[in-house]
Scaffold this motif. Structure first.
Motif, short mmCIF file in Angstrom:
data_model
loop_
_atom_site.label_atom_id
_atom_site.label_comp_id
_atom_site.label_asym_id
_atom_site.label_seq_id
_atom_site.Cartn_x
_atom_site.Cartn_y
_atom_site.Cartn_z
N ARG A 1 8.92 -7.75 -4.30
CA ARG A 1 8.49 -8.55 -3.21
C ARG A 1 9.78 -9.06 -2.29
N VAL B 1 3.60 2.16 -6.34
CA VAL B 1 2.66 2.51 -5.10
C VAL B 1 2.96 3.96 -4.49
N TYR C 1 1.58 -4.86 3.11
CA TYR C 1 2.15 -5.79 2.01
C TYR C 1 1.29 -7.00 1.83
N TYR D 1 7.00 -1.25 -6.08
CA TYR D 1 6.97 -2.62 -5.37
C TYR D 1 7.86 -3.58 -5.73
N ASP E 1 5.18 -7.41 -9.06
CA ASP E 1 6.70 -6.77 -8.72
C ASP E 1 6.72 -5.34 -9.84
#
Length: 427
Positions: free
Chosen positions: A427, A416, A402, A425, A412
């Protein structure tokens, strides 16, 4: 040539790997955009244990120690799936314990007829047909097949018998078994005639029977490896009742009480729980007894300990019917033969995350992450299980994946792809 009895073996087993998915595109005359048509790889064969009633030892595992199932075939074009690998069935005797070789924990007690999957074959990889999206219409990658499970295990045979015959060598255990059942053990007038356990079914009446095991003679020091007894004490573990055969004839100049106490001391040394198992004492060879006083002393000694004593002569078929009746009566009030519960808990695989990953961003904005250790990691993840997904997340975070993505500018909501599996994705 004497028969060899093998009741313990260590083997290595490996299930087949899954076949790789194919990267292929449909090509047909006058068709401008055929699209991806790579087929999936086949599933790897599993290692399956199956009880075989015709096996009585682990002799088959003496020379062959490694077993591997067939791997799945790779997928191909035109959406053709690879062929699944064939399962490998390993046959074992009834009563075989399967232990993890490293920890000694019980994986499975093979005491029923149900097959047991010891190692599961690897999943087949997806072909590129699965990875086409409106924004990625030409996926030039497929998913590799996952590796099959592998184990180093110890097979340990523990006989499934209701009753175990214990006592010094040459006291008449084999003769008794041959008289009360149809078993035909080797019988001779010397010590250690019996070199491996014998089983016999004793029929008492309609619907009433039990299995009796003749355990090779135990001597003083057996629990520490002396004589043959140490090798076979484990076969008494499952017995619900012990018949302790004592020679009271005096023909060998032995003291029946000393013999009785010595055997019980060895049982306790091997397993304190085994020493508390119900016992019936069979005073054998009374037809050639030289000193009746020895019998009465033994009777007083064992009855003071709470054990019933039966006078028998196995060779002359004297008192054996009464003994069998008492055994059947006691068994009717005892719990069934012990079946060991599994103790083994699969541990998460150790993955070497030190190798670098290949992280790229394609023309559609998709972050593509690939790497050998990532394949290994994902092969052991069940993405339908929350705990498994959380473990996968921790592995990626601990490996710094990450952080690498954030250093490269991931935002964000970006998509992926980990070896073909797509995530959003956050956070």
């Amino acid at each position: 040539m004497a028969t060899t009895f093998i009741d313990k073996a260590r083997i290595t087993v490996k299930a087949g790997n899954g076949g790789n998915g194919a990267v292929s595109f449909h090509r047909e005359k006058y068709v401008a955009a055929g699209g991806p048509d790579g087929g999936d790889g086949g599933k790897g064969g599993s290692i399956i244990l199956q009880v075989d009633d015709h096996m009585s030892t682990l002799m088959d595992f003496r020379y062959k120690r490694k077993y591997a199932a067939q791997s799945g075939a790779d997928g191909s074009g035109a959406r053709k799936f690879g062929k699944d690998g064939e399962d490998l069935v390993i046959r074992v005797p009834m009563g075989t314990l399967v232990r993890d070789a490293e920890t000694g924990e019980i994986i499975k007690d093979m005491s029923d007829k149900e097959p047991f999957v010891l190692c599961r074959g690897g999943r087949g990889g997806w072909g590129n047909q699965h990875f086409a999206t409106p924004t990625r219409q030409v996926p030039r990658f497929a998913k590799a097949g996952s590796p099959g499970e592998s184990h180093d295990v110890i097979l340990e045979l523990k006989l499934l018998a209701d009753v175990g015959l214990v006592g010094f060598p040459n006291v008449g255990k084999s003769t008794l078994l041959s008289v009360v059942s149809r078993a035909q053990p080797k019988i001779a007038n010397y010590h250690f005639t019996t070199l491996f356990p014998n089983l016999g079914v004793v029929w008492v009446a309609d619907g009433v029977s039990f299995v009796m095991a003749d355990i090779p003679g135990i001597i003083e020091g057996a629990s520490e490896g002396a004589g043959l007894g140490h090798d076979f004490l484990r076969h008494i573990d499952r017995c619900r009742l012990l018949v302790h055969v004592v020679d009271v004839s005096g023909s060998e100049g032995r003291d029946p009480i000393a013999d009785f106490d010595t055997i019980n001391a060895e049982l306790k040394q091997y397993s304190p729980e085994l020493a508390t198992r119900p016992q019936i004492v069979a005073a054998n060879k009374v037809d050639i007894m030289e000193d009746p006083e020895q019998l009465e002393k033994l009777r007083a000694h064992v009855e003071a300990l709470g054990y019933p004593l039966f006078e028998i002569s196995a060779a002359a078929h004297q008192g054996t019917r009464e003994l069998v009746g008492k055994v059947a009566e006691q068994l009717s009030a005892l719990p069934p033969i012990t079946v060991y519960e599994p103790e083994y808990v699969p541990r998460p695989p150790v993955v070497d995350t030190s190798a670098p990953l290949d992280i790229q961003r394609d023309d559609d904005g998709m972050w593509i992450i690939e790497g050998r250790w990532l394949q290994q990691l994902m092969a052991n993840v069940n993405f339908s299980d929350y705990e498994s997904r959380m473990w996968f997340d921790r592995q990626l975070r601990d490996a710094g994946v990450y952080q690498q993505l954030e250093d490269l500018g991931i935002q964000d909501g970006d998509n992926v792809s980990f070896e073909g599996w797509e995530f959003e994705y956050q956070r």
